[in-house]
Design a protein around this motif. Structure first.
Motif, PDB file in Angstrom:
ATOM      1  N   LEU A  42       0.888  -1.292   0.147  1.00 19.08           N
ATOM      2  CA  LEU A  42      -0.003  -0.051  -0.286  1.00 19.08           C
ATOM      3  C   LEU A  42       0.867   1.243   0.095  1.00 19.08           C
ATOM      4  CD1 LEU A  42      -3.044   1.257   0.648  1.00 19.08           C
ATOM      5  CD2 LEU A  42      -2.214   1.396   2.937  1.00 19.08           C
ATOM      6  N   ASP A  43       1.815   1.355   0.712  1.00 22.16           N
ATOM      7  CA  ASP A  43       2.786   2.359   0.874  1.00 22.16           C
ATOM      8  C   ASP A  43       3.425   2.483  -0.379  1.00 22.16           C
ATOM      9  OD1 ASP A  43       1.892   2.895   3.506  1.00 22.16           O
ATOM     10  OD2 ASP A  43       3.605   1.992   4.508  1.00 22.16           O
ATOM     11  N   ALA A  44       3.964   1.479  -1.183  1.00 20.86           N
ATOM     12  CA  ALA A  44       4.731   1.505  -2.180  1.00 20.86           C
ATOM     13  C   ALA A  44       3.703   2.195  -3.315  1.00 20.86           C
ATOM     14  CB  ALA A  44       5.081   0.224  -2.702  1.00 20.86           C
ATOM     15  N   ALA A  45       2.312   1.613  -3.394  1.00 22.83           N
ATOM     16  CA  ALA A  45       1.593   1.970  -4.150  1.00 22.83           C
ATOM     17  C   ALA A  45       1.068   3.718  -4.081  1.00 22.83           C
ATOM     18  CB  ALA A  45       0.105   1.324  -4.081  1.00 22.83           C
ATOM     19  N   ILE A  46       0.977   4.009  -2.963  1.00 25.30           N
ATOM     20  CA  ILE A  46       0.811   5.690  -2.661  1.00 25.30           C
ATOM     21  C   ILE A  46       2.025   6.310  -3.107  1.00 25.30           C
ATOM     22  CG2 ILE A  46       0.234   6.975  -0.657  1.00 25.30           C
ATOM     23  CD1 ILE A  46      -1.584   5.136   0.672  1.00 25.30           C
ATOM     24  N   LYS A  47       3.117   5.775  -2.585  1.00 30.35           N
ATOM     25  CA  LYS A  47       4.401   6.754  -3.132  1.00 30.35           C
ATOM     26  C   LYS A  47       4.415   6.786  -4.514  1.00 30.35           C
ATOM     27  CE  LYS A  47       8.883   7.441  -1.479  1.00 30.35           C
ATOM     28  NZ  LYS A  47      10.350   6.860  -0.617  1.00 30.35           N
ATOM     29  N   LYS A  48       4.290   5.746  -5.077  1.00 29.39           N
ATOM     30  CA  LYS A  48       4.439   5.820  -6.427  1.00 29.39           C
ATOM     31  C   LYS A  48       3.510   6.692  -7.299  1.00 29.39           C
ATOM     32  CE  LYS A  48       3.991   2.788 -10.392  1.00 29.39           C
ATOM     33  NZ  LYS A  48       3.274   1.380 -10.828  1.00 29.39           N
ATOM     34  N   THR A  49       1.998   6.817  -6.700  1.00 23.64           N
ATOM     35  CA  THR A  49       1.224   7.757  -6.994  1.00 23.64           C
ATOM     36  C   THR A  49       1.657   9.319  -6.768  1.00 23.64           C
ATOM     37  OG1 THR A  49      -0.265   5.993  -6.627  1.00 23.64           O
ATOM     38  CG2 THR A  49      -1.238   8.413  -7.306  1.00 23.64           C
ATOM     39  N   ALA A  86     -10.981  27.883  -9.947  1.00 18.69           N
ATOM     40  CA  ALA A  86      -9.779  27.787 -10.825  1.00 18.69           C
ATOM     41  C   ALA A  86      -8.724  27.877 -10.201  1.00 18.69           C
ATOM     42  CB  ALA A  86      -9.846  29.047 -11.952  1.00 18.69           C
ATOM     43  N   ASN A  87      -8.619  28.620  -9.043  1.00 19.63           N
ATOM     44  CA  ASN A  87      -7.080  28.668  -8.088  1.00 19.63           C
ATOM     45  C   ASN A  87      -7.137  27.543  -6.996  1.00 19.63           C
ATOM     46  OD1 ASN A  87      -6.556  30.964  -9.857  1.00 19.63           O
ATOM     47  ND2 ASN A  87      -7.672  32.047  -8.369  1.00 19.63           N
ATOM     48  N   ASP A  88      -8.096  27.185  -6.649  1.00 23.47           N
ATOM     49  CA  ASP A  88      -8.017  26.211  -5.530  1.00 23.47           C
ATOM     50  C   ASP A  88      -9.139  24.901  -5.707  1.00 23.47           C
ATOM     51  OD1 ASP A  88      -7.962  24.896  -3.041  1.00 23.47           O
ATOM     52  OD2 ASP A  88      -8.815  26.423  -2.045  1.00 23.47           O
ATOM     53  N   TYR A  89      -8.702  23.780  -5.978  1.00 19.97           N
ATOM     54  CA  TYR A  89      -9.570  22.898  -6.514  1.00 19.97           C
ATOM     55  C   TYR A  89      -8.765  21.623  -6.214  1.00 19.97           C
ATOM     56  CZ  TYR A  89      -7.074  22.370 -11.094  1.00 19.97           C
ATOM     57  OH  TYR A  89      -6.126  22.487 -11.979  1.00 19.97           O
ATOM     58  N   VAL A  90      -9.560  20.508  -6.199  1.00 18.71           N
ATOM     59  CA  VAL A  90      -8.909  19.021  -6.105  1.00 18.71           C
ATOM     60  C   VAL A  90      -8.491  18.523  -7.282  1.00 18.71           C
ATOM     61  CG1 VAL A  90      -9.392  16.654  -5.075  1.00 18.71           C
ATOM     62  CG2 VAL A  90     -10.451  18.812  -4.152  1.00 18.71           C
ATOM     63  N   LYS A  91      -7.461  17.952  -7.348  1.00 20.04           N
ATOM     64  CA  LYS A  91      -7.007  17.595  -8.710  1.00 20.04           C
ATOM     65  C   LYS A  91      -7.335  16.193  -8.961  1.00 20.04           C
ATOM     66  CE  LYS A  91      -2.531  18.278  -9.773  1.00 20.04           C
ATOM     67  NZ  LYS A  91      -1.066  18.677  -9.657  1.00 20.04           N
ATOM     68  N   SER A  92      -6.945  15.397  -7.938  1.00 19.58           N
ATOM     69  CA  SER A  92      -7.111  13.993  -8.133  1.00 19.58           C
ATOM     70  C   SER A  92      -7.129  13.206  -6.765  1.00 19.58           C
ATOM     71  CB  SER A  92      -5.789  13.170  -8.615  1.00 19.58           C
ATOM     72  OG  SER A  92      -5.556  13.757  -9.885  1.00 19.58           O
ATOM     73  N   VAL A  93      -8.274  12.349  -6.528  1.00 25.70           N
ATOM     74  CA  VAL A  93      -8.460  11.476  -5.565  1.00 25.70           C
ATOM     75  C   VAL A  93      -7.960  10.213  -5.917  1.00 25.70           C
ATOM     76  CG1 VAL A  93      -9.764  10.448  -3.956  1.00 25.70           C
ATOM     77  CG2 VAL A  93     -10.096  12.858  -4.571  1.00 25.70           C
ATOM     78  N   HIS A  94      -7.000   9.608  -5.320  1.00 24.10           N
ATOM     79  CA  HIS A  94      -6.860   8.262  -5.363  1.00 24.10           C
ATOM     80  C   HIS A  94      -7.103   7.190  -4.551  1.00 24.10           C
ATOM     81  CE1 HIS A  94      -3.992  10.145  -8.240  1.00 24.10           C
ATOM     82  NE2 HIS A  94      -3.469  10.583  -7.189  1.00 24.10           N
ATOM     83  N   ILE A  95      -7.878   6.265  -4.660  1.00 27.16           N
ATOM     84  CA  ILE A  95      -8.457   5.192  -3.808  1.00 27.16           C
ATOM     85  C   ILE A  95      -7.728   3.750  -3.902  1.00 27.16           C
ATOM     86  CG2 ILE A  95     -10.518   3.751  -3.242  1.00 27.16           C
ATOM     87  CD1 ILE A  95     -12.046   5.954  -5.044  1.00 27.16           C
ATOM     88  N   PHE A  96      -7.352   3.427  -2.613  1.00 24.10           N
ATOM     89  CA  PHE A  96      -6.703   2.403  -2.597  1.00 24.10           C
ATOM     90  C   PHE A  96      -7.177   1.276  -1.480  1.00 24.10           C
ATOM     91  CE2 PHE A  96      -3.611   5.877  -3.376  1.00 24.10           C
ATOM     92  CZ  PHE A  96      -2.667   5.193  -4.228  1.00 24.10           C
ATOM     93  N   ALA A  97      -7.091   0.027  -1.592  1.00 33.83           N
ATOM     94  CA  ALA A  97      -7.585  -0.921  -0.915  1.00 33.83           C
ATOM     95  C   ALA A  97      -6.362  -1.762  -0.383  1.00 33.83           C
ATOM     96  CB  ALA A  97      -8.405  -1.986  -1.466  1.00 33.83           C
ATOM     97  N   GLU A  98      -6.024  -1.865   0.869  1.00 38.27           N
ATOM     98  CA  GLU A  98      -4.781  -2.298   1.557  1.00 38.27           C
ATOM     99  C   GLU A  98      -4.546  -3.935   1.411  1.00 38.27           C
ATOM    100  OE1 GLU A  98      -3.594  -0.720   5.515  1.00 38.27           O
ATOM    101  OE2 GLU A  98      -3.910  -3.088   5.987  1.00 38.27           O
ATOM    102  N   GLY A  99      -5.652  -4.569   1.379  1.00 36.02           N
ATOM    103  CA  GLY A  99      -5.679  -6.128   1.403  1.00 36.02           C
ATOM    104  C   GLY A  99      -6.034  -6.692   0.075  1.00 36.02           C
ATOM    105  N   ASN A 100      -6.090  -5.828  -0.904  1.00 36.47           N
ATOM    106  CA  ASN A 100      -6.464  -6.533  -2.157  1.00 36.47           C
ATOM    107  C   ASN A 100      -5.036  -6.996  -2.847  1.00 36.47           C
ATOM    108  OD1 ASN A 100      -9.037  -6.260  -2.349  1.00 36.47           O
ATOM    109  ND2 ASN A 100      -9.285  -4.673  -3.841  1.00 36.47           N
ATOM    110  N   PRO A 101      -4.995  -7.937  -3.929  1.00 37.36           N
ATOM    111  CA  PRO A 101      -3.851  -8.280  -4.626  1.00 37.36           C
ATOM    112  C   PRO A 101      -3.131  -7.307  -5.211  1.00 37.36           C
ATOM    113  CG  PRO A 101      -5.646  -9.624  -5.313  1.00 37.36           C
ATOM    114  CD  PRO A 101      -6.316  -8.492  -4.467  1.00 37.36           C
ATOM    115  N   ASN A 102      -3.898  -6.173  -5.599  1.00 38.80           N
ATOM    116  CA  ASN A 102      -3.310  -4.997  -6.193  1.00 38.80           C
ATOM    117  C   ASN A 102      -3.875  -3.914  -5.476  1.00 38.80           C
ATOM    118  OD1 ASN A 102      -2.391  -2.775  -7.439  1.00 38.80           O
ATOM    119  ND2 ASN A 102      -3.329  -3.230  -9.634  1.00 38.80           N
TER     120      ASN A 102
END
Lengths: 158, 108
Positions: A42-49, A86-102
């Motif tokens: 999970l940490d590796a995936a988050i760091k990669k993102t 335009a000056n203050d928005y959310v660019k991306s939201v990444h969702i992760f599941a810790e116990g999934n194969p990926n």
């Protein structure tokens, strides 16, 4: 004769005690190592993102069931507190599941034209685990929220 | 998979500046690549890996999907209605195919 029986008993008890101890050792040794592997992935995936950004807590609301009966379709809603200008928005939201194969589930990319950083979808969960959302803001700040979901029947096939 | 059938739900009209919810659903098996068939052979991965929504040719929302997204992927999100125009939705399959659908939004 009596002696023989007693020896047998002792042996059996010994065996039981030994297997019990071995199981206990295996149990304690085994579980944390699996959990650690999940967390490392999970940490590796988050760091990669998101890279090495400083992660803060708050601003994200994750809408997930406490108990998901069917791991094949678990509804997830995510909302990030932001004016979405335009000056203050959310660019991306990444969702992760810790116990999934990926651990990666999805990356949602918003724009100021989205109006609200709010979206929902359905995902697969293999087992009871933590679901993590990481939000990247337009100013570069990063927020994170974690929710545990108990899964009755796991998804992902297998 | 030619049978992928996209469905969308967009309000017909909106007041200028209003944030409206868009709901989308597409029929797709979202094969993870982790399952095995009855002979023990791995069933190859085939998922929709990207979804985009454009409004008057400008991307307003997009999503990257991984195998953890459920079969028949559902995606709901919002857009701010600033002007009347055309919404176009595109789903990108692992096999290179794309599925699309469009809708008009009238803003008053």
């Amino acid at each position: 004769m009596t002696r023989k029986i007693s020896t047998a008993r002792v042996t059996r008890r010994h065996v039981l005690v030994l297997t019990g101890a071995a199981a206990a050792v295996a149990g304690t040794g085994f579980l944390p190592s699996i959990a650690a592997a999940d967390k490392a992935a999970l940490d590796a995936a988050i760091k990669k993102t998101i890279g090495d950004a400083n992660v803060q807590s708050g601003r994200i609301t994750l809408d997930l069931p406490q108990i998901a009966e069917n791991g094949n379709t678990v509804p997830i809603g995510v909302e990030v507190d932001s004016p979405m200008t335009a000056n203050d928005y959310v660019k991306s939201v990444h969702i992760f599941a810790e116990g999934n194969p990926n651990p990666q589930v999805a990356s949602l990319h918003f724009t100021p034209a989205s109006g609200a950083a709010k979206a929902s979808t359905r995902m697969r969960l293999l087992k009871t685990q933590n679901v993590v959302a990481v939000a990247e803001m337009s100013d570069g700040s990063v927020y994170r929220e974690t929710v545990e979901v108990k899964v009755t029947i796991g998804g992902c096939g297998g | 998979m030619a049978s992928a059938k996209p469905r969308i739900k967009v309000p017909k009209s909106a007041v200028k500046g209003e944030v409206v919810e868009i709901k989308t659903l597409i029929s797709h098996k979202m094969e993870t690549g982790l399952r095995k068939d009855k002979d023990g052979q791995v069933i190859p991965r085939q998922i929709i890996n990207k979804f985009t929504c454009t409004f008057n040719d400008k991307v307003v929302f997009s999503a990257d999907w991984h195998p953890a997204i459920s079969a028949n992927p559902y995606m709901a999100f919002h857009i701010r209605a600033t002007e009347s125009g055309k919404l176009e939705f595109t789903w990108h399959d692992d096999n290179g195919e794309t599925y699309s659908k469009s809708a008009n939004l009238a803003v008053s």
